[in-house]
Design a protein around this motif. Sequence first.
Motif, PDB file in Angstrom:
ATOM      1  N   LYS B 583      60.124  66.737  47.518  1.00  0.00           N
ATOM      2  CA  LYS B 583      60.427  65.309  47.687  1.00  0.00           C
ATOM      3  C   LYS B 583      59.912  64.846  49.047  1.00  0.00           C
ATOM      4  O   LYS B 583      59.266  63.798  49.164  1.00  0.00           O
ATOM      5  CB  LYS B 583      61.936  65.094  47.595  1.00  0.00           C
ATOM      6  N   GLU B 587      57.024  62.097  49.737  1.00  0.00           N
ATOM      7  CA  GLU B 587      57.327  60.846  50.431  1.00  0.00           C
ATOM      8  C   GLU B 587      56.783  60.822  51.855  1.00  0.00           C
ATOM      9  O   GLU B 587      56.366  59.785  52.345  1.00  0.00           O
ATOM     10  CB  GLU B 587      58.837  60.602  50.439  1.00  0.00           C
ATOM     11  N   ASP B 588      56.814  61.971  52.501  1.00  0.00           N
ATOM     12  CA  ASP B 588      56.460  61.967  53.919  1.00  0.00           C
ATOM     13  C   ASP B 588      55.035  62.432  54.173  1.00  0.00           C
ATOM     14  O   ASP B 588      54.515  62.266  55.267  1.00  0.00           O
ATOM     15  CB  ASP B 588      57.430  62.867  54.697  1.00  0.00           C
ATOM     16  N   ALA B 646      60.440  62.307  57.937  1.00  0.00           N
ATOM     17  CA  ALA B 646      60.027  60.975  57.493  1.00  0.00           C
ATOM     18  C   ALA B 646      59.314  60.212  58.601  1.00  0.00           C
ATOM     19  O   ALA B 646      58.494  59.333  58.339  1.00  0.00           O
ATOM     20  CB  ALA B 646      61.235  60.193  57.017  1.00  0.00           C
ATOM     21  N   MET B 689      71.733  66.418  44.900  1.00  0.00           N
ATOM     22  CA  MET B 689      70.451  65.864  45.286  1.00  0.00           C
ATOM     23  C   MET B 689      70.087  64.794  44.284  1.00  0.00           C
ATOM     24  O   MET B 689      70.333  64.936  43.104  1.00  0.00           O
ATOM     25  CB  MET B 689      69.432  66.959  45.245  1.00  0.00           C
ATOM     26  N   SER B 690      69.549  63.754  44.771  1.00  0.00           N
ATOM     27  CA  SER B 690      69.159  62.711  43.835  1.00  0.00           C
ATOM     28  C   SER B 690      67.876  63.125  43.123  1.00  0.00           C
ATOM     29  O   SER B 690      67.036  63.783  43.689  1.00  0.00           O
ATOM     30  CB  SER B 690      68.948  61.404  44.569  1.00  0.00           C
ATOM     31  N   ILE B 691      67.836  62.738  41.917  1.00  0.00           N
ATOM     32  CA  ILE B 691      66.692  63.168  41.112  1.00  0.00           C
ATOM     33  C   ILE B 691      65.528  62.233  41.375  1.00  0.00           C
ATOM     34  O   ILE B 691      65.662  61.016  41.361  1.00  0.00           O
ATOM     35  CB  ILE B 691      67.067  63.129  39.634  1.00  0.00           C
ATOM     36  N   SER B 692      64.444  62.839  41.597  1.00  0.00           N
ATOM     37  CA  SER B 692      63.289  62.009  41.961  1.00  0.00           C
ATOM     38  C   SER B 692      62.813  61.236  40.747  1.00  0.00           C
ATOM     39  O   SER B 692      63.166  61.541  39.611  1.00  0.00           O
ATOM     40  CB  SER B 692      62.171  62.884  42.455  1.00  0.00           C
ATOM     41  N   HIS B 693      61.992  60.285  41.020  1.00  0.00           N
ATOM     42  CA  HIS B 693      61.505  59.461  39.929  1.00  0.00           C
ATOM     43  C   HIS B 693      60.292  60.082  39.248  1.00  0.00           C
ATOM     44  O   HIS B 693      59.707  59.524  38.365  1.00  0.00           O
ATOM     45  CB  HIS B 693      61.123  58.079  40.448  1.00  0.00           C
TER      46      HIS B 693
END
Lengths: 470, 705
Positions: B583, B587-588, B646, B689-693
């Motif tokens: 993730k 993203e980073d 980030a 953990m949030s699930i990525s898109h």
Amino acid sequence: MPALTWYTNITELYGPLLIVESVESPTYEELVTIELGDGSQRQGRVLEAHRGKAVVQVFGSTTGLDLEKTKVRFLGKTAQMSVTKQLLGRTLSGLGEVIDDGPAVIGEEERDINGSATNPFARKVPSDFIQTGISTIDVLNTLIRGQKLPIFSLSGLPHNKVAAQIARQATVVSHQQSESVSSRSSSSKSAADDFAIVFGAMGVTSAEAHYFRRELEDTGALGRSVLFLNQADDPVIERILLPRMALTTAEYLAFTHHMHVLVILTDMTNYANALREISAARKEIPGRRGYPGYMYTDLASLYERAGCVEGSDGSITQIPILTMPDDDKTHPIPDLTGYITEGQIAFARELHHKDMYPPVDVLASLSRLKVSEEKTRDDHHAMANQLFAAYAKGKEVRELAQILGEASLSVVDNQYLVFAKSFEERFICQGENENRQIFDSLQIGWELLKILPQTELKRIKPDIIAKYMK
Amino acid sequence: MTKNMEKSKSRSNLGVRSKPARQQATSGDASQPLKMVKNQNGGDVNTSDQTQNRLSIKPGKIDSISGPLVIAVDVEGLKLYDMVSVGYAKLMGEVIELRDNRAWVQVYEETSGLSVNEPVISLQKPLSVQLGPGMLTRFYDGIQRPLDTIFELSGTFIQKGISVPPLNQEKAWQFTAAKKVGDQVVAGDIIGQVPETSLITHYVMVPPGVEGKIIKIADGKYQIDQTVAVVVDDQQKEVPLKMYQYWPIRQGRPYQKKLQSNVPLTTGQRVLDTFFPILKGGTAATPGPFGSGKTVTQQQLAKWCDAQIIIYIGCGERGNEMTDVLKEFPHLKDPKSGKPLMERTVLIANTSNMPIAAREASIYTGITIAEYYRDMGYDVALMADSTSRWAEALREISGRLEEMPGEEGYPAYLAGRIAQFYERAGVVLCAGGGQSSEREEIKTEDSKQDQTAAKSSRPKKSTQLTKSRQGSVTVVGAVSPPGGDLSEPVSQSSLRVTKVYWALDSSLAYARHYPAIHWLQSYSLYSEEVDDYNRNNFDYEYPELRRKFMGMLQEEAKLQEIIRIVGMDSLSNQERILLETTKSLREDYLQQNAFDEVDTYTSKDKQLAMLRAIWGFYEACLGFAERNSERLVSDVLDMELKNELAKMKYVSEQELDKIVSLPKQFHDEVRRIEQAGEDGEPEKPPLHMSISHLDTDIDQANGGE
């Protein structure tokens, strides 16, 4: 130049086409006058010029034409229209004839309706922010002066209302505004007399035509508008000419009279279908879904007539409206349009069903032109990016929740779920007469972002968050 | 243009007796014709004795007009692909078919207003570009007419039939000779140099087809049309050399031989440099639906890639985009030299509303200019945005010719044309020699043709080859598939011949993941070469990290499948750490903001530091999980310090230390958390953990809703 003789050797008539032979030297795209047996006249244009033969496209209906009595005269000039500032406030047909009750218009200048290609070197990069008062457009898909930003609508959706709202509310925010200055006051100057609307309606119903006319009248904008009307029962061929007439008028107002012209063209789907009809009549090899292979080029010759140029303070901003057949974004009409225009405002039926106005499908919409942040505010880009990303995430979580159930969502995912809902209700949704200032829209954005933990706001630089997140 | 062409034709005849060009051209006095040179395709490249023919050529007549296609009859002396002047407006056209006395001509300008019976005159030469100093910083249309000059002459709109010389005729260039009288030269040899811009030195080369002994050469200030040197060949014919030469655009320029390329083109774009690199001299295709960021990607490459010359072709695209490039480039500084990027750039624009036939030509005009700079020994990168528009132009012309349509109405030769175009990329050993003085020994001609059909007697020494120049042309073509459907012919034909595929994905673009290059669909067939290069010349760890991270991204896709079926709870700690790491990687690292001052360009040093930082996070967390199997892994995954990842992209190149120190910081922080836990500190509530898109993205991409 040969004298204007009448040619009577018409050999074929089919669809909107007429083939005349024994012609000496026809000119490509030349205008012709067609006289019927009863003495009435129609206009036409040369589609193909051959030695001794011309294929003529008849403007208007071909009913009543025959092979014996019909005569054709070549005018030795290409399709032109006379333009003048007097056109403001008037209503014209697809052939450029006045169809309101007013007096005839005497033109100042004859212009080729096909225009010429704008020299890319002569263009100025559009950067002036147009505030439409609609949050989803202003913050997320900013409309810029000189841009071509279509509305990808679906049949039955309120695209006409949105277009009318934009026409009503559009103002340009001054360059060196500070946050305290109301953008309304600073833009009042430009809205006054150097702003014009050219409205081209192709194949619309009379109800739609009336709606726009009434809207413009009610807000007092009719006096600075030119309306071109081709109704659903008017000849198809005029739909091909109408946008060219409209844009020729717009170019004249923008680049000769330095006005800021907003061109609204509706419905491009009807235009493309007219193009297909003519192409089929000419027995051309069809491309995708029967549309001619040159449709990209043809559409580009319309859309590319938007912009700002050196040496003129005026601009042409285009908002073409098209309804996606079968809600299909990959259909040739929206597809080719999307490749030419600088973004798109897409509508979603789902939002409309939820009774949300305007039903802007935020994720499928895009504006390619970047407004320079001095012209709005330094948090504008980051805010737009963050809202997009967060809403995209929120919608995915929503889908996930439908499968796994909300209980299985993490804390953060739940926050995204709340965000997506609030975003739709507070940000996307607004009244038909609600004119939101850009700073108000941004403020709503900041309030919505408070729903999420700050660690999730990766698209916004920390100093910007510190500055505006209160 | 016509006048210009006339001049060009007479070029081989002038200068020797130092007569002004124009005078001689009109006098029709042909002196020694240049010998004909066969180039690779066997066509006549350099014909000369046309000038005197010009006056005697009878014009033909227009027989019919349909769109950009004109049929002319009775035009004398026509060859296929010759240029013609059409009508009283003198529109430029090109012969694309000959039958009996009829010639099919594609016209490069708007044909409305042309009449049957207007004259058509053969210009007796194929469509060519004028190559010489002054092309950089210029802005040309598809047939090399400078748009800035056209603007001065005709204002906002482009007038029909306007004729403007491609190069500045007045400007005097400072020519410094590199050869002396008595030197033996062959085609491609550098006879001198001209400072074209503050960034680029323009090397004046002996044009193809000329060789002999220099009998006259001198330093000084010259205008483009003046003779800088005279060569006498073995038949005692004198050939004047100028700073420019002509070359027909549809033929590749000659070179000694193609070489294997092995140096990566550094672009400053993280996803490209790290995961899908392209070599200098390589080819790449970037297909993507509208709104997926093709143009921004192309522009980023044009801005930041480390080629010395950039050719940017806006082919059938938006006018505003070209203007944007034109206005932005002069303000952008080359990261190495600090000079404006415009000084190494040639822009070619044929926007979507400009005539379609010229759009077809623009691609060739661009690559010919690219090859010319390649021949000087430069690394050239060419961006073509978009090749689909070019293919559509082919289709339109083909349709008007009533050719049998192939797939989706495209002509059957589409795939061949696309392959030919990309084949003009590559690293080559340039024609001629280096700047060494041992030219005398090379006695043969130099084109590829000669190489392949070489006579065995030909003396050639490898030592001379090493002294020669190497140049490269890298081609990056954007493809705009209708409806984003890659099964269409242009995408497929492009993917067959290009080595790198940057898959632009609309679902990534919707989520504003830019550049929207999909890491699982894209590929680079140069990865191994680039890995080798990086191991030897940059850092051993860089290719290692690339491989590891790529594997993790693949793994991530698999895990997401699992999550969708059985949920997060089934995952092991290791898998959770992996997901959190990818993730961050997405993203980073993979996301890069083209509009941010710092983020727009990332040096390879910074890329390496960033990769190490993310890897440091991964390793530190893994170590924690191994040592403390009973503890919740979220303790470390949610650590405050992770936010530093980030922020990495906004760290300027001067402050790289901030990133370099991150792996150690992660290690220390994990130790601290570990100890704090052992000390009995209350643990935080578990945070899933949030699930990525990502999973839904893939669905959309594959499902094709």
